[in-house]
Write an enzyme that holds these catalytic residues in place. Structure first.
Site, PDB file in Angstrom:
ATOM      1  N   LYS A  61       0.791  -1.230   0.000  1.00  7.97           N
ATOM      2  CA  LYS A  61       0.000   0.000   0.000  1.00  7.97           C
ATOM      3  C   LYS A  61       0.823   1.280   0.000  1.00  7.97           C
ATOM      4  CE  LYS A  61      -0.815   0.820   4.950  1.00  7.97           C
ATOM      5  NZ  LYS A  61      -1.858   1.010   5.981  1.00  7.97           N
ATOM      6  N   GLY A 210      14.825   6.579  24.479  1.00  9.46           N
ATOM      7  CA  GLY A 210      15.079   5.180  24.139  1.00  9.46           C
ATOM      8  C   GLY A 210      16.499   4.957  23.662  1.00  9.46           C
ATOM      9  N   HIS A 477      46.559 -10.655   5.514  1.00  5.88           N
ATOM     10  CA  HIS A 477      47.212  -9.620   6.316  1.00  5.88           C
ATOM     11  C   HIS A 477      47.634  -8.461   5.412  1.00  5.88           C
ATOM     12  CE1 HIS A 477      49.810  -7.833   9.398  1.00  5.88           C
ATOM     13  NE2 HIS A 477      50.721  -7.687   8.436  1.00  5.88           N
TER      14      HIS A 477
END
Length: 498
Positions: A61, A210, A477
């Site tokens: 939608k 929060g 590495h």
């Protein structure tokens, strides 16, 4: 393909008989699968079902595919996190690398335009994937008429309704912002994450309610761009699901970036009567303490998310939900109504886009008569701040509570040559393994690219690998990945470079 065709013939009869009786559909119009929702779970389920030979329709939608994640969540937030990080690096670190920027400024409209361009291109990309895989895409709001019929109010037909018929319906409507009592989100001064992604000015002061993933990420964006950010959290800690040792280092890192934290604190009231500032009244979470008032230009409400099933008409067909609105399902994602499935944020489990994607693949496989699989205990999670924090498996607290004897190996990024060479060596890698078998139980990484590094650990945990398996795997590495190898070495033996 043969199995899919057999399934199609066997499942068509009852659905078609009822549909023809009601005048809804011809046999050619009956879908094997109808997906409601075009987010990460929904669009992946639709594509996978089509790839398995099932006639598939996806209903969305929003008018754009990708759901919350792509349109107003994961993708735009990562765009702003990257842009704001570049700005912050230019202001604070470029000079150390011999790049002098005397007058670095933020062009917020240009930053937002880059974000919007990324979102637009990706949503169109999903549409292209639908065409490639022959998924029928219907734009509109869906409501159940029966377990096999969906009424769709079409966006492009000015409210006209059509009925889409399917033998199997997948609910993949995702989640919505969780509100807080007494706080009205207007997406201007009091915003959700959606509004925080579209601010037209950099706030002088931003309060984030929060301290979860979303709040810390969005707070980080605006802090880098110059806002004074205060995070208010009801719990005694940030990100309660995070490993405790990593969490403590993470909070210290954010505090060094000038983010402030008020933990064990709850919001008692919001005053928006002034046109200049929003005032929050706060008090200790336990109650009974002195109240304080904080002022800000913008308040971000980031208290979590809630399953989104509004308007689907689940009650019309008897689909059950739990007390917080989630849809219970079995291991094959079947609801209590035959032929109706649910995936992603609308069912129990971690509310993460990548988990929803895996749900989508698995449910399509189950519907096609195959075997699907998702293990929620092995889903990685990432906080996309800088440094990032990523984890997979159990935290040390969870392992300790389980009573299993375990070992822990750690390696600081300061000991990693690649991290040192690029002057980005904050953080560590932590590996938790069962003491008797050396089986890896959890891996937690705080580093500049933790979200990329975590997947080696996710693969290892998925195959019940040991820390020695990682330690004895040759790593290139210099790479940041060597830090995981060293942490694995520290778990079953000793590291080399620290």
């Amino acid at each position: 393909m043969a199995m899919a065709n057999l399934f199609r013939r066997k499942a068509t009869r009852d659905v078609l008989r009822y549909s023809l009786y009601r005048g809804f559909a011809s046999e050619s119009e009956v879908n094997d699968v109808v997906v409601i929702g075009g987010g990460p779970g929904g669009y992946v389920a639709a594509i996978k079902a089509a790839q398995l030979g099932l006639k598939t329709t996806c209903i969305e939608k929003r008018g754009a595919l990708g759901g919350t994640c792509l349109n107003v969540g994961c993708i735009p937030s990562k765009a702003l996190l990257h842009s704001s990080h570049l700005y912050h690096e230019a202001k604070t670190k470029f000079a150390n690398h011999g790049v002098k920027c005397s007058d670095v400024q933020v062009d917020l409209p240009a930053m937002m335009a880059q974000k919007d361009k990324a979102v637009f291109n990706l949503t169109k990309g999903v549409e292209a994937l639908f065409k490639k895989n022959k998924v029928n895409y219907v734009k509109g709001a869906a409501t159940f008429l029966s377990p096999s019929q969906i009424s769709v109010e079409e966006e492009e037909e000015q409210g006209e309704k059509k009925t889409v018929v399917g033998k199997n319906i997948i609910i993949a409507t995702g989640s919505d912002v969780k509100g807080l009592p007494g706080i009205t989100i207007d997406e201007k001064r009091i915003v959700s994450s959606t509004g925080a992604l579209a601010l037209t000015q950099i706030p002088n002061k931003l309060i984030v309610i929060g301290a979860g993933y979303i709040g810390l990420e969005m707070g980080s964006v605006w802090a880098r761009l110059g806002s004074e950010v205060t995070v208010v959290e009801f719990a005694p800690v940030i990100v309660p699901t995070m490993d405790g040792e990593i969490r403590r280092q993470f909070q210290r890192s954010l505090e060094k970036q000038k983010m402030k934290f008020m933990l064990n604190t709850k919001v008692m009231g919001v005053d928006t009567s002034s046109s200049d500032v929003v005032k929050l009244t706060l008090e200790p979470s336990a109650g009974g303490g002195d109240q304080t008032v904080l002022e800000a230009d913008v308040v971000l409400v980031s208290a979590g998310r809630t399953p989104y099933t509004a308007g689907l008409g689940l009650e019309n067909i008897g689909v059950e939900t739990d007390k917080i609105g989630r849809i219970p399902v079995d291991r094959k994602f079947s609801t209590n109504v035959k032929g109706v499935y649910a995936i992603g944020d609308v069912i129990p489990g971690p509310m993460l886009a990548h988990r929803a994607e895996d749900d989508g693949i698995a449910v399509a496989e189950f519907i096609a008569g195959k075997e699907g699989h998702v293990d929620y205990d092995k889903v990685p999670g990432v906080v996309y701040t800088h440094p990032e924090v990523a984890s997979v498996g159990k935290t040390e607290e969870q392992v300790k509570e389980s009573g299993v004897a375990y070992r822990v190996g750690k390696f600081p990024m300061m000991g990693n040559s690649r991290a040192k060479s690029i002057d980005d060596a904050e953080g560590l890698v932590k590996v938790i393994a069962e003491k008797e078998t050396d089986k890896i139980l959890g891996v937690h990484i705080m580093a500049s690219n933790a979200g990329e590094l975590i997947h080696e650990a996710a693969l290892a945990i998925s195959y019940d690998a040991s820390s020695e398996d990682i330690a004895r795997t040759c790593h290139a590495h210099p790479t940041l990945s060597e830090a995981l190898k060293e942490a694995a070495m520290a778990t079953y033996d000793k590291p080399i470079n620290i």
